[in-house]
Design a protein around this motif. Structure first.
Motif, mmCIF file in Angstrom:
data_model
loop_
_atom_site.group_PDB
_atom_site.id
_atom_site.type_symbol
_atom_site.label_atom_id
_atom_site.label_comp_id
_atom_site.label_asym_id
_atom_site.label_seq_id
_atom_site.Cartn_x
_atom_site.Cartn_y
_atom_site.Cartn_z
ATOM 1 N N LEU A 232 17.978 42.122 -23.770
ATOM 2 C CA LEU A 232 17.265 41.020 -22.987
ATOM 3 C C LEU A 232 15.753 41.527 -22.827
ATOM 4 O O LEU A 232 15.014 40.583 -23.116
ATOM 5 C CB LEU A 232 17.873 41.081 -21.790
ATOM 6 N N ARG A 233 15.584 42.633 -22.917
ATOM 7 C CA ARG A 233 14.070 43.040 -22.847
ATOM 8 C C ARG A 233 13.286 42.815 -24.138
ATOM 9 O O ARG A 233 12.461 42.407 -24.323
ATOM 10 C CB ARG A 233 13.984 44.791 -22.440
ATOM 11 N N TYR A 234 14.257 43.122 -25.381
ATOM 12 C CA TYR A 234 13.619 42.640 -26.777
ATOM 13 C C TYR A 234 13.156 41.310 -26.760
ATOM 14 O O TYR A 234 12.199 40.899 -27.205
ATOM 15 C CB TYR A 234 14.505 43.225 -27.724
ATOM 16 N N PHE A 235 14.202 40.470 -26.089
ATOM 17 C CA PHE A 235 14.009 39.057 -26.563
ATOM 18 C C PHE A 235 12.773 38.563 -25.492
ATOM 19 O O PHE A 235 12.144 37.721 -25.857
ATOM 20 C CB PHE A 235 15.262 38.279 -26.003
ATOM 21 N N VAL A 236 12.786 39.050 -24.149
ATOM 22 C CA VAL A 236 11.721 38.395 -23.335
ATOM 23 C C VAL A 236 10.457 38.964 -23.987
ATOM 24 O O VAL A 236 9.550 38.024 -23.710
ATOM 25 C CB VAL A 236 11.889 39.155 -21.955
ATOM 26 N N ALA A 237 10.391 40.196 -24.672
ATOM 27 C CA ALA A 237 8.969 40.463 -25.125
ATOM 28 C C ALA A 237 8.745 39.261 -26.254
ATOM 29 O O ALA A 237 7.593 39.041 -26.188
ATOM 30 C CB ALA A 237 8.960 41.729 -25.581
ATOM 31 N N VAL A 238 9.588 39.251 -27.136
ATOM 32 C CA VAL A 238 9.044 38.402 -28.072
ATOM 33 C C VAL A 238 8.823 36.727 -27.481
ATOM 34 O O VAL A 238 8.062 36.272 -27.986
ATOM 35 C CB VAL A 238 10.343 38.320 -29.173
ATOM 36 N N ALA A 239 9.820 36.438 -26.593
ATOM 37 C CA ALA A 239 9.601 34.984 -26.010
ATOM 38 C C ALA A 239 8.217 35.031 -25.269
ATOM 39 O O ALA A 239 7.653 33.759 -25.253
ATOM 40 C CB ALA A 239 10.678 34.806 -25.262
ATOM 41 N N GLU A 240 7.550 36.106 -24.691
ATOM 42 C CA GLU A 240 6.211 35.728 -24.137
ATOM 43 C C GLU A 240 5.406 35.976 -25.039
ATOM 44 O O GLU A 240 4.279 35.325 -24.879
ATOM 45 C CB GLU A 240 6.516 36.886 -23.051
ATOM 46 N N GLU A 241 5.396 36.993 -25.936
ATOM 47 C CA GLU A 241 4.307 36.927 -26.956
ATOM 48 C C GLU A 241 4.292 36.004 -28.033
ATOM 49 O O GLU A 241 3.268 35.635 -28.596
ATOM 50 C CB GLU A 241 4.406 38.386 -27.749
ATOM 51 N N LEU A 242 5.628 35.404 -28.150
ATOM 52 C CA LEU A 242 5.721 34.385 -29.271
ATOM 53 C C LEU A 242 5.215 34.963 -30.732
ATOM 54 O O LEU A 242 4.546 34.297 -31.555
ATOM 55 C CB LEU A 242 4.837 32.994 -29.024
ATOM 56 N N HIS A 243 5.449 36.216 -30.807
ATOM 57 C CA HIS A 243 4.951 36.861 -32.041
ATOM 58 C C HIS A 243 5.511 38.050 -32.245
ATOM 59 O O HIS A 243 5.523 39.051 -31.253
ATOM 60 C CB HIS A 243 3.298 37.024 -31.857
ATOM 61 N N PHE A 244 6.466 38.487 -33.292
ATOM 62 C CA PHE A 244 7.204 39.788 -33.639
ATOM 63 C C PHE A 244 6.261 40.950 -33.541
ATOM 64 O O PHE A 244 6.697 41.905 -32.912
ATOM 65 C CB PHE A 244 8.003 39.536 -34.636
ATOM 66 N N GLY A 245 5.143 40.932 -34.369
ATOM 67 C CA GLY A 245 4.320 41.998 -34.049
ATOM 68 C C GLY A 245 3.728 42.407 -32.911
ATOM 69 O O GLY A 245 3.881 43.465 -32.771
ATOM 70 N N ARG A 246 3.137 41.578 -32.123
ATOM 71 C CA ARG A 246 2.508 41.694 -30.898
ATOM 72 C C ARG A 246 3.831 42.202 -29.946
ATOM 73 O O ARG A 246 3.507 43.442 -29.086
ATOM 74 C CB ARG A 246 2.096 40.569 -30.322
ATOM 75 N N ALA A 247 5.018 41.625 -29.941
ATOM 76 C CA ALA A 247 6.028 42.117 -29.031
ATOM 77 C C ALA A 247 6.520 43.575 -29.486
ATOM 78 O O ALA A 247 6.719 44.521 -28.394
ATOM 79 C CB ALA A 247 7.441 41.186 -29.330
ATOM 80 N N ALA A 248 6.597 43.843 -30.835
ATOM 81 C CA ALA A 248 7.044 45.393 -31.322
ATOM 82 C C ALA A 248 5.869 46.396 -30.812
ATOM 83 O O ALA A 248 6.259 47.300 -30.191
ATOM 84 C CB ALA A 248 7.027 45.355 -32.607
ATOM 85 N N ASP A 249 4.783 45.750 -30.697
ATOM 86 C CA ASP A 249 3.563 46.789 -30.380
ATOM 87 C C ASP A 249 3.791 46.878 -28.654
ATOM 88 O O ASP A 249 3.724 47.917 -28.337
ATOM 89 C CB ASP A 249 2.390 46.338 -30.435
#
Length: 282
Positions: free
Chosen positions: A6-23
């Motif tokens: 869920l934390r992973y998904f929220v990060a991607v959903a808020e950033e709308l970018h996999f690279g920024r979410a990973a960072d």
């Protein structure tokens, strides 16, 4: 679903970018992409539409983002309350009360004094919040009980007791032509181009558009009003303690404000029960 997913998904959903979410998460992008793909397979639906410039939420993804935020907040709240319960069991009990800075000051002082005089009273840690912050602080478990103000604060899903209801006043610079009027209406206040209403931050920290100054706390607000840069409509109790450079005039058609004491419905804290009991008796 695991909280990690869920934390992973929220990060991607808020950033709308996999690279920024990973960072943001401090992990590499490939395992993040695999985790989201695995979550989609188990749910049997696409949550994010991938593109060369980023990602966008599907309808199902929008629903999961809302639910995931609630679920993660609940997990964090449970962790915080459990730690406080452990401290209490170790002989260091305390209850945390959240209140809006600059509001209900007289009530808060009376409540703390009256509760401290009760047999078995424990320490009360007061958290002073910015506008609209008390409810999220309470829901996240950073506070055990809060003073809220309807209709401004959301009390959905919380147990509450009404304490008092009051009208509202407009705070003006002393000496302003309207400051000597016995009564004003909201139309009078909104028609003051020289004294625009302030703009408070939204939950995400951004400010709505408008001519008024950006304001984050009560002290900043009163200084701007005294300087002749703004006016503000506040609950009537807000007139107490005004400095010499300010005046308050009742606003006849402003909605009434009800101050409530609120707590999570599953609370079993005897300290919270004691605070509620004292507050309703004041």
């Amino acid at each position: 679903m695991e909280t990690r997913e869920l934390r992973y998904f929220v990060a991607v959903a808020e950033e709308l970018h996999f690279g920024r979410a990973a960072d943001r998460l401090g992990i590499a992008q490939p395992p993040l992409s695999r985790a989201i793909s695995g979550l989609e397979r188990r749910l049997g639906t696409v949550l994010l539409e991938r593109g060369s410039r980023g990602a966008s939420l599907t309808g199902a993804g929008t629903v999961l983002l809302q639910e995931a935020r609630v679920a993660l907040d609940a997990v964090e709240a449970a962790e915080r309350r459990t730690r406080r319960a452990a401290l209490a069991a170790a002989g260091r009990p305390a209850v945390v009360l959240a209140a809006k800075a600059g509001a209900s000051s007289e009530l808060l002082a009376k409540l703390l004094d009256a509760y401290a005089a009760q047999p078995g009273a424990i320490a009360v840690d007061v958290v002073l919040c910015g506008p609209g912050e008390q409810t999220p602080v309470l829901r996240r478990g950073q506070a055990d009980v809060a003073l809220l103000h309807r209709p401004f604060d959301d009390t959905t899903g919380l147990d509450t007791e009404d304490l008092y209801t009051e009208g509202q006043v407009v705070i003006l610079p002393a000496g302003h032509p309207l400051s000597t009027r016995p009564l004003l209406r909201l139309a009078d206040v909104s028609d003051l181009p020289d004294l625009p209403l302030p703009r408070w931050p939204r939950p995400d920290g951004t400010f709505p558009d408008g001519p008024g100054p950006e304001v984050r706390d009560h002290t900043q607000l009163t200084q701007l009003i005294a300087l002749g840069r703004a006016c503000a409509v506040v609950p009537e109790s807000g007139r107490s303690g005004l400095g010499n450079g300010l005046a308050a005039v009742p606003v006849a058609d402003a909605p009434h404000v009800t101050t409530v004491i609120a707590w999570p419905p599953h609370s079993r804290s005897t300290a919270v029960a004691g605070l509620v009991r004292v507050a309703t008796a004041l």
